[in-house]
Design a protein around this motif. Structure first.
Motif, mmCIF file in Angstrom:
data_model
loop_
_atom_site.group_PDB
_atom_site.id
_atom_site.type_symbol
_atom_site.label_atom_id
_atom_site.label_comp_id
_atom_site.label_asym_id
_atom_site.label_seq_id
_atom_site.Cartn_x
_atom_site.Cartn_y
_atom_site.Cartn_z
ATOM 1 N N THR A 76 1.036 -1.253 -0.087
ATOM 2 C CA THR A 76 0.071 -0.149 -0.095
ATOM 3 C C THR A 76 0.989 1.290 0.111
ATOM 4 O O THR A 76 2.147 1.212 0.156
ATOM 5 N N ASP A 77 0.342 2.387 -0.148
ATOM 6 C CA ASP A 77 0.963 3.674 0.210
ATOM 7 C C ASP A 77 1.727 3.797 1.430
ATOM 8 O O ASP A 77 2.862 4.210 1.369
ATOM 9 N N LYS A 78 0.873 3.250 2.525
ATOM 10 C CA LYS A 78 1.523 3.443 3.718
ATOM 11 C C LYS A 78 2.884 2.518 3.863
ATOM 12 O O LYS A 78 3.897 2.911 4.431
ATOM 13 N N LYS A 80 4.716 1.673 1.194
ATOM 14 C CA LYS A 80 5.667 2.111 0.385
ATOM 15 C C LYS A 80 6.595 3.266 1.129
ATOM 16 O O LYS A 80 7.620 3.302 1.044
ATOM 17 N N GLN A 81 5.939 4.059 2.045
ATOM 18 C CA GLN A 81 6.415 5.214 2.795
ATOM 19 C C GLN A 81 7.273 4.229 4.048
ATOM 20 O O GLN A 81 8.583 4.954 3.945
#
Length: 105
Positions: A76-78, A80-81
């Motif tokens: 998810t974007d989370k 990836k961060q």
């Protein structure tokens, strides 16, 4: 809580998240980890599915498909961060130590 729990990723965590930059099922994740690490890191099913469960619970990965027992996931974007922060942390460690380890201080 997720940021604290995943502040510093273990090698299997790091490589699993890299592998999940592309949607994959569990077996494909294990193969990708082995390939990405050039055979240095091997993730067994017990470790993989435990980590996938933790990652999914913290919304770091998302289950995308279920076909019988075969489940596919993607980061998810989370996630990836978190992966980017770990990548940056590792680069900082290398940069901080390089002069000392190469005897150029």
């Amino acid at each position: 809580m997720a940021r604290e729990q995943f502040q510093n990723l273990t090698e299997p965590m790091y490589y699993i998240l890299i592998a999940l930059l592309t949607e994959r099922c569990g077996v494909d994740v294990m193969d990708a980890v082995y390939e990405i690490s050039k055979g240095r890191v091997r993730v067994g099913p017990g470790t993989l599915y435990t980590l996938l469960g933790k990652f999914e619970k913290e919304k770091i990965i998302l289950e995308t498909e279920v076909q019988g027992r075969k489940r596919s996931y993607i980061i998810t974007d989370k996630g990836k961060q978190i992966l980017l922060e770990e990548y940056s942390r590792l680069i900082t460690l290398i940069n901080d130590g390089s002069l000392y380890m190469e005897g150029k201080q």
